[in-house]
Design a protein around this motif. Structure first.
Motif, PDB file in Angstrom:
ATOM      1  N   ASN A  49      27.434 -16.392  43.590  1.00 49.75           N
ATOM      2  CA  ASN A  49      26.809 -15.083  43.740  1.00 49.75           C
ATOM      3  C   ASN A  49      26.963 -14.615  45.181  1.00 49.75           C
ATOM      4  O   ASN A  49      26.379 -15.192  46.090  1.00 49.75           O
ATOM      5  CB  ASN A  49      25.326 -15.147  43.366  1.00 49.75           C
ATOM      6  CG  ASN A  49      25.139 -15.340  41.871  1.00 49.75           C
ATOM      7  OD1 ASN A  49      25.855 -14.732  41.066  1.00 49.75           O
ATOM      8  ND2 ASN A  49      24.213 -16.190  41.486  1.00 49.75           N
ATOM      9  N   SER A  70      27.906 -10.979  47.863  1.00 52.16           N
ATOM     10  CA  SER A  70      28.133  -9.538  47.997  1.00 52.16           C
ATOM     11  C   SER A  70      29.627  -9.307  48.186  1.00 52.16           C
ATOM     12  O   SER A  70      30.368 -10.225  48.574  1.00 52.16           O
ATOM     13  CB  SER A  70      27.368  -8.993  49.204  1.00 52.16           C
ATOM     14  OG  SER A  70      27.893  -9.555  50.396  1.00 52.16           O
ATOM     15  N   VAL A  71      30.069  -8.095  47.904  1.00 52.78           N
ATOM     16  CA  VAL A  71      31.489  -7.764  48.074  1.00 52.78           C
ATOM     17  C   VAL A  71      31.922  -7.978  49.528  1.00 52.78           C
ATOM     18  O   VAL A  71      32.961  -8.582  49.791  1.00 52.78           O
ATOM     19  CB  VAL A  71      31.767  -6.320  47.602  1.00 52.78           C
ATOM     20  CG1 VAL A  71      33.152  -5.852  48.026  1.00 52.78           C
ATOM     21  CG2 VAL A  71      31.614  -6.230  46.079  1.00 52.78           C
ATOM     22  N   GLU A  82      24.274  -7.562  61.032  1.00 51.65           N
ATOM     23  CA  GLU A  82      24.923  -8.471  60.073  1.00 51.65           C
ATOM     24  C   GLU A  82      26.092  -9.218  60.718  1.00 51.65           C
ATOM     25  O   GLU A  82      26.350 -10.384  60.406  1.00 51.65           O
ATOM     26  CB  GLU A  82      25.416  -7.677  58.848  1.00 51.65           C
ATOM     27  CG  GLU A  82      24.282  -7.204  57.946  1.00 51.65           C
ATOM     28  CD  GLU A  82      24.696  -6.124  56.952  1.00 51.65           C
ATOM     29  OE1 GLU A  82      23.950  -5.896  55.984  1.00 51.65           O
ATOM     30  OE2 GLU A  82      25.772  -5.488  57.151  1.00 51.65           O
ATOM     31  N   ARG A 138      29.821   0.000  47.428  1.00 50.34           N
ATOM     32  CA  ARG A 138      29.866  -1.222  46.615  1.00 50.34           C
ATOM     33  C   ARG A 138      29.874  -2.488  47.475  1.00 50.34           C
ATOM     34  O   ARG A 138      29.727  -3.592  46.945  1.00 50.34           O
ATOM     35  CB  ARG A 138      31.117  -1.231  45.713  1.00 50.34           C
ATOM     36  CG  ARG A 138      31.010  -0.252  44.525  1.00 50.34           C
ATOM     37  CD  ARG A 138      31.974  -0.658  43.423  1.00 50.34           C
ATOM     38  NE  ARG A 138      31.681  -1.989  42.904  1.00 50.34           N
ATOM     39  CZ  ARG A 138      32.600  -2.771  42.314  1.00 50.34           C
ATOM     40  NH1 ARG A 138      33.832  -2.359  42.168  1.00 50.34           N
ATOM     41  NH2 ARG A 138      32.255  -3.960  41.864  1.00 50.34           N
ATOM     42  N   ARG A 172      27.818  -3.864  49.323  1.00 52.54           N
ATOM     43  CA  ARG A 172      26.611  -4.698  49.280  1.00 52.54           C
ATOM     44  C   ARG A 172      26.253  -5.148  47.873  1.00 52.54           C
ATOM     45  O   ARG A 172      25.284  -5.878  47.676  1.00 52.54           O
ATOM     46  CB  ARG A 172      25.438  -3.942  49.901  1.00 52.54           C
ATOM     47  CG  ARG A 172      25.493  -4.002  51.410  1.00 52.54           C
ATOM     48  CD  ARG A 172      24.301  -3.386  52.089  1.00 52.54           C
ATOM     49  NE  ARG A 172      24.372  -3.664  53.512  1.00 52.54           N
ATOM     50  CZ  ARG A 172      25.256  -3.088  54.323  1.00 52.54           C
ATOM     51  NH1 ARG A 172      26.134  -2.212  53.847  1.00 52.54           N
ATOM     52  NH2 ARG A 172      25.289  -3.410  55.597  1.00 52.54           N
ATOM     53  N   GLU A 173      27.070  -4.755  46.901  1.00 54.17           N
ATOM     54  CA  GLU A 173      26.826  -5.167  45.510  1.00 54.17           C
ATOM     55  C   GLU A 173      27.068  -6.669  45.355  1.00 54.17           C
ATOM     56  O   GLU A 173      28.040  -7.203  45.874  1.00 54.17           O
ATOM     57  CB  GLU A 173      27.789  -4.373  44.599  1.00 54.17           C
ATOM     58  CG  GLU A 173      27.625  -4.643  43.121  1.00 54.17           C
ATOM     59  CD  GLU A 173      28.700  -3.902  42.310  1.00 54.17           C
ATOM     60  OE1 GLU A 173      29.050  -2.753  42.665  1.00 54.17           O
ATOM     61  OE2 GLU A 173      29.203  -4.495  41.342  1.00 54.17           O
ATOM     62  N   GLU A 174      26.179  -7.339  44.635  1.00 52.41           N
ATOM     63  CA  GLU A 174      26.369  -8.779  44.396  1.00 52.41           C
ATOM     64  C   GLU A 174      27.109  -8.994  43.083  1.00 52.41           C
ATOM     65  O   GLU A 174      26.797  -8.356  42.079  1.00 52.41           O
ATOM     66  CB  GLU A 174      25.009  -9.488  44.329  1.00 52.41           C
ATOM     67  CG  GLU A 174      24.284  -9.531  45.655  1.00 52.41           C
ATOM     68  CD  GLU A 174      23.971 -10.959  46.120  1.00 52.41           C
ATOM     69  OE1 GLU A 174      24.034 -11.896  45.302  1.00 52.41           O
ATOM     70  OE2 GLU A 174      23.679 -11.132  47.324  1.00 52.41           O
TER      71      GLU A 174
END
Lengths: 163, 163
Positions: free
Chosen positions: B124, B126-127, A16, B112, B114-116
Motif C-alpha cells: 500500500n 501513494s503514487v 515531505e 492522483r 497522493r492516492e494510495e
C-alpha cells in the motif's frame, strides 16, 4: 466577471522532501553502524574508496550545501569533509548533520528552491537540484556499501528501513 | 473585502520529476551497455544477484507500477519481470519502459499523486511514494552495478551523465 485560477497541486511538498531525505539518512546510519570498525576504514573492492570515505563525502555534500544555501558563504567541498578517526566520529558527524539539515530547512523559503548558486564555488546548481543530488548521491554510495557488507558476509538492513 | 490566498510554490513539478527519473534511466542504460555480455548475467559479489537480475527488477518496478497506476489492473511484481536472454533483450525492454513511463505520465493527473494503491497487490503506497521508490531503488541497484564494474576492472560512467 469571474477569474479562474488554475493551481497544480504540489506532487511533493518541502516538508515531505525533508522526511524522505532524513528517512534515507536513517537507513545510511544503520549501514554505518553495522560495519565492522576496521572494515569501515579499510575494506574496498576494485580500488574504490572505503565506506568511511564515502560517508565523509555524503556528510560534506549534505552539511556543506545546506550551510552554503542558508549563509551564502562558499567553502570548497574538501573543507566540508569531517575529520574522522573511528566509527564513533562518523556517527557523531552524521548526527550533527541531521541537526544542520533540520535547522537549515526551516530557513529556506520554498521560492528559493529554483535559485541557482555556485555550490562549493564549483557547481552551478539550483537549490532543488542540490538537494536531489545530495539524496541521490547518498543512495548511490550506500548501495555500494551494501555490496561491501555482502562481500564481508554481513547482511545489510532492508532498503525500506527509513524510520 | 479582500481575500488573501497563500500558495506555496511547488518545489518540484510533475514534469521536472519525469525529467529527473528519465535522466537516471539514461545513466543506468549506459551502465547496462558497458557491461560485458557474460558478466551482465553471471558476475556477482557476496551471493548477490547479477546485474541483469537487478535490471529485471528495475524494469518491472517502473513499467509495472506505471501500468497499474494508469489502468488499475493489478499484476504481481514477478509477472512484470521481462524475459531476457541477452543484453540486447534488456536494452529493448529498457527502451519500451521509457515509452511506457512517458505515455503513462501524461495520463496521471497531479491530484492522483497522493492516492494510495495496492502496488502489485502487495504494497500500500501513494503514487508519489511509488515513483520515489522506483527511482531510489534504481539508484541503489545501479550503485551496486558500479561496484561490479570496478571489480571487473571497468570504469563506470560518471554519476552526472543523465543526458
Amino acid at each position: 466577471m469571474s477569474t479562474t485560477i488554475s493551481i497544480e497541486r504540489p506532487i511533493l511538498t518541502k516538508d515531505e522532501l525533508l522526511v524522505a531525505w532524513q528517512g534515507h539518512r536513517k537507513l545510511t546510519r544503520r549501514v554505518i553502524e553495522i560495519f565492522p570498525e576496521k572494515d569501515l576504514f579499510n575494506f574496498s573492492i576494485g580500488g574504490m574508496r572505503p565506506f568511511a570515505e564515502l560517508c565523509r563525502e555524503i556528510i560534506a555534500v549534505a552539511a556543506g550545501s545546506m550551510q552554503q544555501i542558508v549563509t551564502g558563504n562558499i567553502r570548497p567541498l574538501e573543507e566540508c569533509m569531517p575529520e574522522v578517526q573511528e566509527k564513533a566520529d562518523i556517527l557523531e558527524s552524521w548526527d550533527q548533520t541531521t541537526d544542520i539539515i533540520n535547522t537549515s530547512w526551516s530557513q529556506i523559503q520554498p521560492e528559493r528552491f529554483r535559485e541557482e548558486i555556485s555550490l562549493f564555488g564549483a557547481y552551478n546548481m539550483s537549490v532543488i537540484g542540490i538537494i536531489q543530488y545530495a539524496i541521490d548521491n547518498e543512495i548511490h554510495h550506500r548501495g555500494q556499501g551494501y555490496v561491501y557488507l555482502r562481500a564481508l558476509g554481513i547482511e545489510p538492513p532492508f532498503f525500506w528501513e527509513r524510520f
